[in-house]
Design an enzyme around this catalytic site. Structure first.
Site, PDB file in Angstrom:
ATOM      1  N   HIS A 283       0.807  -1.233   0.000  1.00 48.43           N
ATOM      2  CA  HIS A 283       0.000   0.000   0.000  1.00 48.43           C
ATOM      3  C   HIS A 283       0.831   1.271   0.000  1.00 48.43           C
ATOM      4  O   HIS A 283       0.282   2.345   0.258  1.00 48.43           O
ATOM      5  CB  HIS A 283      -0.899   0.054   1.238  1.00 48.43           C
TER       6      HIS A 283
ATOM      7  N   THR B 230      -8.551   6.517  -1.672  1.00 51.05           N
ATOM      8  CA  THR B 230      -9.889   5.950  -1.806  1.00 51.05           C
ATOM      9  C   THR B 230     -10.933   7.040  -1.536  1.00 51.05           C
ATOM     10  O   THR B 230     -12.049   6.961  -2.044  1.00 51.05           O
ATOM     11  CB  THR B 230     -10.099   4.776  -0.824  1.00 51.05           C
TER      12      THR B 230
ATOM     13  N   LYS C  83       0.525  14.566   1.161  1.00 53.93           N
ATOM     14  CA  LYS C  83      -0.841  14.829   0.700  1.00 53.93           C
ATOM     15  C   LYS C  83      -1.067  16.326   0.442  1.00 53.93           C
ATOM     16  O   LYS C  83      -2.053  16.738  -0.128  1.00 53.93           O
ATOM     17  CB  LYS C  83      -1.858  14.308   1.708  1.00 53.93           C
TER      18      LYS C  83
ATOM     19  N   LYS D  37     -14.708   8.136  -3.220  1.00 52.55           N
ATOM     20  CA  LYS D  37     -15.939   8.433  -2.489  1.00 52.55           C
ATOM     21  C   LYS D  37     -16.507   9.783  -2.940  1.00 52.55           C
ATOM     22  O   LYS D  37     -17.715   9.942  -3.112  1.00 52.55           O
ATOM     23  CB  LYS D  37     -15.679   8.426  -0.979  1.00 52.55           C
TER      24      LYS D  37
ATOM     25  N   LYS E  44      -8.692  13.849   4.823  1.00 56.30           N
ATOM     26  CA  LYS E  44      -7.817  12.679   4.795  1.00 56.30           C
ATOM     27  C   LYS E  44      -6.804  12.871   5.910  1.00 56.30           C
ATOM     28  O   LYS E  44      -6.758  13.940   6.519  1.00 56.30           O
ATOM     29  CB  LYS E  44      -7.097  12.551   3.450  1.00 56.30           C
ATOM     30  N   ARG E  45      -5.971  11.831   6.202  1.00 60.22           N
ATOM     31  CA  ARG E  45      -4.919  12.042   7.187  1.00 60.22           C
ATOM     32  C   ARG E  45      -4.069  13.245   6.762  1.00 60.22           C
ATOM     33  O   ARG E  45      -3.892  13.514   5.578  1.00 60.22           O
ATOM     34  CB  ARG E  45      -4.053  10.782   7.311  1.00 60.22           C
TER      35      ARG E  45
HETATM   36  C1  F58 Z   1      -3.023   3.872   2.338  1.00 57.98           C
HETATM   37  N1  F58 Z   1      -2.085   3.509   3.359  1.00 57.98           N
HETATM   38  C2  F58 Z   1      -2.373   4.589   1.175  1.00 57.98           C
HETATM   39  N2  F58 Z   1      -1.505   3.140   5.536  1.00 57.98           N
HETATM   40  O1  F58 Z   1      -1.663   5.711   1.630  1.00 57.98           O
HETATM   41  C3  F58 Z   1      -3.473   5.012   0.214  1.00 57.98           C
HETATM   42  O2  F58 Z   1      -2.926   5.604  -0.930  1.00 57.98           O
HETATM   43  C4  F58 Z   1      -4.296   3.800  -0.193  1.00 57.98           C
HETATM   44  O3  F58 Z   1      -5.411   4.191  -0.925  1.00 57.98           O
HETATM   45  C5  F58 Z   1      -4.773   3.045   1.028  1.00 57.98           C
HETATM   46  O4  F58 Z   1      -3.680   2.705   1.857  1.00 57.98           O
HETATM   47  C6  F58 Z   1      -5.498   1.773   0.673  1.00 57.98           C
HETATM   48  O5  F58 Z   1      -4.758   1.024  -0.239  1.00 57.98           O
HETATM   49  C7  F58 Z   1      -2.438   3.582   4.653  1.00 57.98           C
HETATM   50  O6  F58 Z   1      -3.538   3.978   4.999  1.00 57.98           O
HETATM   51  C8  F58 Z   1      -1.634   3.114   6.882  1.00 57.98           C
HETATM   52  O7  F58 Z   1      -2.521   3.699   7.464  1.00 57.98           O
HETATM   53  C9  F58 Z   1      -0.602   2.291   7.628  1.00 57.98           C
HETATM   54  C10 F58 Z   1      -1.004   2.047   9.059  1.00 57.98           C
HETATM   55  C11 F58 Z   1       0.061   1.296   9.831  1.00 57.98           C
HETATM   56  C12 F58 Z   1       1.407   1.944   9.742  1.00 57.98           C
HETATM   57  C13 F58 Z   1       1.825   2.201   8.321  1.00 57.98           C
HETATM   58  C14 F58 Z   1       0.765   2.928   7.511  1.00 57.98           C
END
Ligand code: F58
Length: 820
Positions: A357, A656, A554, A660, A548-549
């Site tokens: 991811h 994602t 970003k 939405k 988003k985060r």
């Molecule tokens: C996200 N990763 C990607 N990681 O940033 C985003 O582009 C993608 O759409 C999404 O995954 C789904 O594929 C993400 O959310 C985390 O939150 C992890 C949590 C644990 C530590 C490392 C990052």
């Protein structure tokens, strides 16, 4: 059409639950009692489907998908369960006849925030789609006692508050104390000869914790399927260590219990930064070991022979967080169940598939070898053995290429030596996938290039998707009703049917109704923004949203720079023909991520000045909506008109939220990054606002000696915006506060904010121009929704099922779950 008999039944069951399970009479019921009573009524329907589903799966002997994920960001259950059962309207009616308001009751549910962001939410969407496609599946994860923190804002700064989601009870889970496994940690290994004289290894852990299963049924959309999410809670093997207790060491005895339970206490709140914490590795091993032991238990209940394990299970690793599973399955098969290494390895590889991811180096998990050895000594030996055999193969394929072997190795030899989890996952899986087309290409050409050269056939793309049930039907009832009226009610299960809206984009009366739905949604969001952010906003302004985060890649700060530049322009040219705008932000920053927290402060600081400026306040507003989560995001997606997807090209794996928004008819302003590329292809480039450097252009810019300061000197609007942030305009004259942001923009500009500023500003001007023509904008909006069908998570799951898992649906006979 609400069915009368069902309304009556819900009322009866609600009263019955209030009385028998909660011990209350209606007048004395608290809001939480009312919610729990409705949940109890719904649960009865759920259980019926759950039993029917388990029975059907048991008989079908089909392959089961196990989705292993350290995070499941589910969001509230009640609304989605009502929707999936087809009981939403009946429940509304029943509650209203009891003098209650369904929406208020729904608002009472604390969401299980067992995830950080996109990755965790994706796992939840995939559970929804697996059930909707009637695919036998289990989600396996961790039952964190505290999920993602709640975000408070004090004086513009983020303050974290612990998320006590279990405090008022969780009616959706069923504890299964009889399903529990022991998990070892630490200790040492020793060799011995078994009764047949073979050399074996046993692990003597110095701690053992117990994992208890907690099951939550996950419904499919109106199809009678209820799959299972099985989360593990850690407990001490014995509540008290009696030896210590009897010696009078009461604290020592309780300490061990507390230590064990700590493993599932709290979710790590980092989104992209991975920090090598012991407890996190313990969490990962804990849930993975419970999950694999559970699969082996189920498998052996039918047939003690484990040689067909991989035919019974397809296990998906959601990022590297569960990738220690590769070593754990080897350990269980070889050490515990006595299979030979080669056979065990064949089973392991054919069982697992790995989803990556991220492309950010700081998010690629690596565990220092010393730490790994001290938590999982036996697993380290297994990793070494996998690596030895793997590097032998590499040596045969590329004789003499030591550098390549070092790059591929599961062990990074740079000090401190570490285990590369993405390499372990890649070697131990039969498929590796990225989450959007561009991301998969970058995996192949950069992050996992050597693996791709070795095994090109292993790499596939599965573009992410989101569930239209939650993010369109539940989030946007107005638009959904309009869509259903136009094209019938089949679209929530076959989102490609939205294409049938296309001709309606040229129907003026349909456009009018589309606008009216959006306008009502905007009014609703305006009320939320006023209540929660204290910012009044005009529902007729352009709703420009970035939620988003908060992360530098970003680029929320690029958005802020535009806000500042627009504000300055409105002051300079009071007559400029630009539509009024409300710029809405939302998102959490990792608690230790100082820059991200400073960006939140900056949004508030700019908002405070801009919103108070009598010259501009009718034309520009800025708001930060606190505590963005699954519950709070619903009105945001419904009301947004412009979706900000502005990450530095090559950094966002997929995104994602972008899906939405577009599904709800927002137009995207975005870079060619992640799934934006495919969204733009799908909706048509004329219906998408594109700007910014592309992945291919960035290296050339850097190689040409990129100097952000030159751009700053040459571009008056950029200079003025940066200067205002630097000179204390938004900080009561304090020139130090936002200095880290300014230094980043003018120093290295690692995220190319300065580089993309001009292109972004011009693109925002095109947005404003388009918005002035309401008919044109609405046409584009309808076409966005109409063409987003392929971004349903049902399509993603169908891709996984066909390309990776090779599983077939097992539909449930409607006779088995009908009411009563
Ligand atoms: C996200 N990763 C990607 N990681 O940033 C985003 O582009 C993608 O759409 C999404 O995954 C789904 O594929 C993400 O959310 C985390 O939150 C992890 C949590 C644990 C530590 C490392 C990052």
């Amino acid at each position: 059409m609400v069915e009368r008999a069902i309304v009556e039944a819900i009322k009866d069951e609600w009263k019955d639950a209030l009385f028998t399970s909660l011990g209350r009479f209606p007048e004395a019921a608290t809001p939480n009692d009312r919610y729990l009573a409705l949940a109890a009524a719904v649960r009865r329907q759920l259980v019926r489907r759950w039993v029917a589903t388990s029975e059907a799966y048991y008989k079908a002997k089909s392959r089961t998908v196990c989705y292993l994920s350290a995070e499941f960001l589910l969001g509230p259950h009640l609304g989605s369960n009502l929707l999936n059962l087809g009981l939403y309207e009946e429940a509304r009616q029943a509650m209203s006849e009891l003098g209650l308001d369904l929406e208020e009751i729904l608002g009472q549910e604390e969401e299980p925030g067992l995830g950080n962001g996109g990755l965790g939410r994706l796992a939840a969407c995939y559970l929804d789609s697996l059930a909707t496609l009637a695919i036998p599946a289990l989600g396996y994860g961790i039952r964190y006692e505290f999920g993602i923190f709640d975000q408070l804002i004090h004086d513009g700064w983020q303050v974290e508050k612990t998320d006590k989601w279990l405090a008022l009870g969780n009616p959706w889970e069923v504890p299964r104390p009889e399903i529990s496994f022991e998990v070892g940690l630490g200790g040492r290994t020793e060799g011995y000869q078994d009764e047949r004289g073979r050399f074996r290894v046993r692990w003597i852990p110095d701690r053992v914790v117990r994992g208890i299963a907690y099951d939550t049924p996950i419904l499919g959309y109106r199809n009678g399927t209820a799959n299972l999410l099985r989360l593990w809670k850690a407990e001490a093997t014995e509540s008290f260590d009696f030896a210590a207790f009897n010696l009078g060491d009461y604290w020592g005895a309780v300490d061990q219990k507390v230590g064990s339970e700590n493993i599932t206490k709290v979710l790590y709140p980092n989104d992209e930064l991975v920090s090598g914490r012991r407890l996190r590795l313990e969490q990962q091993h804990f849930f993975v070991s419970c999950a694999l032991q559970d699969m082996i238990r189920i498998c052996r209940a039918k047939d003690p022979d484990l040689s067909t394990f991989h035919e019974r299970y397809a296990v998906q690793l959601n990022d590297t967080h569960p990738s220690v599973a590769v070593a754990e399955l080897m350990r269980l098969l070889v050490d515990v169940h006595d299979l030979g290494w080669d056979q065990a390895w064949e089973i392991t590889r054919r069982t697992f598939a790995y989803t990556n991811h991220t492309l950010l180096p700081e998010a690629l998990e690596k565990w220092p070898v010393d730490l790994f050895a001290s938590v999982l000594p036996r697993h380290l030996e297994i990793v070494y053995e996998i690596n030895r055999r793997f590097l032998d193969d590499v040596g045969r394929r590329y004789p003499g290429d030591g550098e390549r072997a070092a790059r591929l190795s599961l062990i990074d030899e740079a000090s401190p030596r570490s285990v590369r989890m993405a390499h372990l996952a890649s070697v131990g899986s039969h498929r590796v996938n990225g989450v959007a087309a561009l991301h998969t290409e970058l995996l192949k050409s950069e992050v996992l290039r050597d693996f791709h050269q070795l095994w090109p056939e292993k790499f596939v793309n599965v573009t992410n998707g989101v569930t239209p049930r939650r993010f369109l039907v539940l989030a946007n009832p107005r638009l959904s009703a309009l869509v259903t009226e136009a094209i019938g009610d089949g679209w929530p299960r076959d989102l490609e049917e939205l294409h049938r809206l296309e001709p309606l984009a040229s129907d003026a009366s349909f456009r009018e109704r589309w606008r009216a739905a959006k306008r009502a949604n905007k009014q609703e969001l305006a009320d939320v923004v006023r209540a929660r952010a204290g910012v009044p906003c005009d529902p007729d302004s352009l709703f420009d949203v970035q939620v988003k985060r908060i992360h530098e890649y970003k680029r929320q700060h690029l958005n802020v720079l535009h806000v500042v530049a627009l504000w300055q322009r409105l002051r300079r040219e009071p007559r400029a023909e630009v539509p009024p705008r409300t710029v809405i932000f939302g998102g959490k920053a990792a608690p230790g991520y100082r820059m991200a927290k400073l960006v939140i402060k900056l949004v508030h600081a700019v908002g405070a000045v801009v919103n108070a400026d009598p010259l501009t306040r009718d034309r520009l507003r800025v708001a930060f909506v606190p505590d963005y989560n699954v519950k709070n995001c619903m009105p945001v997606f419904a009301a947004a008109e412009l979706s900000e997807q502005i990450s530095t090209a090559g950094k966002e794996a997929s995104g994602t939220g972008n899906m939405k928004f577009a599904m709800n008819g927002a137009l995207t302003i975005g870079t060619l990054d992640g799934a934006n590329v495919e969204i733009r292809e799908a909706v048509g480039e004329e219906n998408f606002f594109l700007f910014g450097l592309t992945v291919d252009e960035i290296p050339a810019l850097r190689a040409g000696g990129y100097r952000p300061r030159t751009l700053y000197e040459q571009d008056g609007e950029l200079r003025a915006a940066v200067d205002a942030i630097a000179d204390g305009t938004f900080a009561g004259g304090d020139r130090q506060l936002f200095r880290p942001i300014v230094d980043s923009l003018l120093g290295d500009d690692p995220w190319l904010v300065t580089a993309d500023f001009r292109s972004y500003l011009e693109c925002q001007a095109r947005v404003a121009e388009a918005y002035r023509d309401a008919e044109r904008w609405t046409r584009m909006s309808i076409l966005n929704t109409a063409r987003m069908g392929r971004f349903s998570s049902d399509r993603s799951i169908a891709d996984y099922a066909r390309e990776i898992w090779h599983v077939e649906p097992v539909p449930i006979d409607p006779e088995k779950f009908r009411r009563r």
